[in-house]
Design a protein around this motif. Structure first.
Motif, short mmCIF file in Angstrom:
data_model
loop_
_atom_site.label_atom_id
_atom_site.label_comp_id
_atom_site.label_asym_id
_atom_site.label_seq_id
_atom_site.Cartn_x
_atom_site.Cartn_y
_atom_site.Cartn_z
N GLU A 74 28.99 -70.73 -34.31
CA GLU A 74 28.58 -70.92 -35.68
C GLU A 74 27.59 -72.19 -36.01
O GLU A 74 27.48 -73.13 -34.83
CB GLU A 74 29.76 -71.15 -36.49
CG GLU A 74 30.64 -69.99 -36.62
CD GLU A 74 30.33 -68.82 -37.22
OE1 GLU A 74 29.39 -68.89 -38.29
OE2 GLU A 74 30.52 -67.91 -36.73
N PRO A 75 26.67 -72.12 -36.87
CA PRO A 75 25.81 -73.23 -37.10
C PRO A 75 26.64 -74.61 -37.07
O PRO A 75 27.81 -74.42 -37.89
CB PRO A 75 25.17 -73.01 -38.42
CG PRO A 75 25.31 -71.48 -38.50
CD PRO A 75 26.71 -71.12 -38.01
N ASP B 135 31.38 -65.79 -31.14
CA ASP B 135 30.35 -66.35 -32.08
C ASP B 135 30.21 -67.90 -31.99
O ASP B 135 31.34 -68.41 -32.23
CB ASP B 135 30.27 -65.66 -33.52
CG ASP B 135 30.17 -64.21 -33.66
OD1 ASP B 135 29.27 -63.77 -32.86
OD2 ASP B 135 30.83 -63.62 -34.44
N GLU C 219 22.29 -68.80 -39.07
CA GLU C 219 23.02 -67.73 -38.59
C GLU C 219 23.97 -68.08 -37.17
O GLU C 219 23.45 -68.70 -36.34
CB GLU C 219 22.45 -66.65 -38.67
CG GLU C 219 21.84 -66.05 -39.88
CD GLU C 219 20.81 -64.86 -39.60
OE1 GLU C 219 20.77 -64.13 -38.57
OE2 GLU C 219 19.97 -64.47 -40.49
N SER C 220 25.02 -67.46 -36.92
CA SER C 220 25.52 -67.67 -35.84
C SER C 220 24.99 -66.93 -34.69
O SER C 220 24.25 -66.13 -35.01
CB SER C 220 27.03 -67.21 -36.05
OG SER C 220 27.06 -65.67 -36.18
N THR C 221 25.31 -67.09 -33.42
CA THR C 221 24.68 -66.64 -32.18
C THR C 221 25.74 -66.14 -31.55
O THR C 221 26.91 -66.59 -31.28
CB THR C 221 23.79 -67.44 -31.59
OG1 THR C 221 23.25 -66.75 -30.58
CG2 THR C 221 24.71 -68.76 -30.89
N ALA D 231 19.03 -68.06 -29.84
CA ALA D 231 19.60 -69.34 -29.57
C ALA D 231 18.96 -70.39 -28.87
O ALA D 231 18.14 -70.12 -27.93
CB ALA D 231 20.80 -69.03 -28.94
N SER E 293 22.16 -64.50 -27.49
CA SER E 293 20.98 -64.28 -28.47
C SER E 293 19.86 -64.77 -28.06
O SER E 293 19.82 -65.99 -27.55
CB SER E 293 21.40 -64.48 -29.97
OG SER E 293 22.40 -64.11 -30.28
N ARG F 227 23.37 -73.32 -28.98
CA ARG F 227 23.39 -73.90 -30.24
C ARG F 227 22.74 -72.74 -31.06
O ARG F 227 21.46 -72.46 -30.56
CB ARG F 227 22.73 -75.21 -30.47
CG ARG F 227 23.65 -76.32 -29.95
CD ARG F 227 22.85 -77.61 -30.45
NE ARG F 227 23.79 -78.76 -29.74
CZ ARG F 227 23.40 -79.98 -29.94
NH1 ARG F 227 22.18 -80.39 -30.71
NH2 ARG F 227 24.04 -81.15 -29.56
N PRO F 228 22.97 -72.54 -32.06
CA PRO F 228 22.41 -71.50 -33.03
C PRO F 228 21.04 -72.21 -33.42
O PRO F 228 21.23 -73.18 -33.81
CB PRO F 228 23.17 -71.35 -33.98
CG PRO F 228 24.61 -71.53 -33.86
CD PRO F 228 24.58 -72.60 -32.83
N GLN F 229 19.99 -71.37 -33.47
CA GLN F 229 18.82 -71.96 -33.90
C GLN F 229 18.59 -72.17 -35.43
O GLN F 229 18.01 -72.81 -36.16
CB GLN F 229 17.56 -71.03 -33.28
CG GLN F 229 16.31 -71.69 -33.18
CD GLN F 229 15.29 -70.91 -32.42
OE1 GLN F 229 15.28 -69.90 -32.67
NE2 GLN F 229 14.66 -71.51 -31.71
#
Length: 189
Positions: A17-18, A15, A69-71, A36, A33, A64-66
Motif C-alpha cells: 500500500e502507499p 499488495d 495506488e497499491s502495487t 512500482a 508491478s 514502494r508504490p509509485q
C-alpha cells in the motif's frame, strides 16, 4: 497469543500500500508491478551486518508504490522445491523472535521502519544446550514474509498443555513465550 498468519503456499501474492515498503530477497521476487519504485537496499539493518549476511537478507529489493495506488507483488521460492512462503502480521506493540534463516522479506510502514533488537542469553542453560545464544526480535507494526520447508504455520499453545516442538522445525516464536529445553524424542531416537 499467536500472531495472525496467512496459509503458506508455494507463492504469495500481496499488495504493498502507499506509505509502505517491502524489502525482499531478490531471488524470491517472482513478479511486481511495472509502476512500482524498485531500489537496492544492501542490508536489512546496518546494526546487524553479520545477521543480515547469514540470513541472506542483503542486496534486497526495496519496493514502494509509485502513486496513490497499491502495487501487487508475488513472492515465490525458486531454489527449494519444497519451500513455501507465508505472511505473519505483527500488530503494533507485539514482538516475535525469528530465526534469520527463515526470513524472506519484511513489509513495514515507511514512517516506522522495522525495529529489530537482539537479546543475548549467555547465562541461560537452555541457550547453551541449544546453541542459541542470541535472539533477534522483530517488533510490530510490520508483516514478516517467512520461508520454510514444507510450509509455515502457527500454533497457539493452550494453557496448561505445553507443546513439544523440534528445534529444527521452529522458525520463530512469540517474544513473551515461556519455553525450556526438554527431551522430545525417545531415548533410542
Amino acid at each position: 497469543l499467536a500472531p495472525d498468519a496467512t496459509q503458506s503456499s508455494v507463492s504469495l501474492s500481496m499488495d504493498v500500500e502507499p506509505g509502505e515498503e517491502l524489502l525482499v530477497q531478490a531471488d524470491l521476487l517472482q513478479s511486481s508491478s511495472l509502476a512500482a519504485t524498485k531500489r537496492t537496499k544492501w542490508l536489512l539493518n546496518p546494526r546487524f551486518p553479520f545477521a543480515s549476511l547469514a540470513s541472506g537478507m542483503f542486496a534486497l529489493t526495496r519496493i514502494r508504490p509509485q502513486a496513490a495506488e497499491s502495487t501487487r507483488v508475488v513472492i515465490s521460492s525458486t531454489n527449494d522445491a519444497f519451500g513455501e512462503v507465508g505472511l505473519v502480521d505483527l500488530p503494533p506493540g507485539s514482538a516475535m523472535v525469528i530465526q534469520p534463516r527463515a526470513l524472506a522479506g519484511v513489509l513495514a510502514p515507511t514512517s516506522h521502519p522495522v525495529r529489530i533488537t537482539r537479546h543475548w542469553r549467555l547465562s541461560s542453560l537452555h541457550a547453551w544446550l541449544t546453541l542459541q545464544l542470541r535472539y533477534l526480535v522483530f517488533h510490530g507494526p510490520c508483516k514478516l514474509v517467512l520461508k520454510g520447508c514444507r510450509g509455515v504455520r502457527t500454533e497457539e499453545p493452550q494453557a496448561g498443555q505445553p507443546r513439544l516442538i523440534s528445534q529444527s522445525a521452529t522458525i520463530g516464536f512469540s517474544a513473551n513465550l515461556d519455553y525450556k529445553t526438554v527431551r522430545s524424542e525417545t531415548f533410542v531416537a
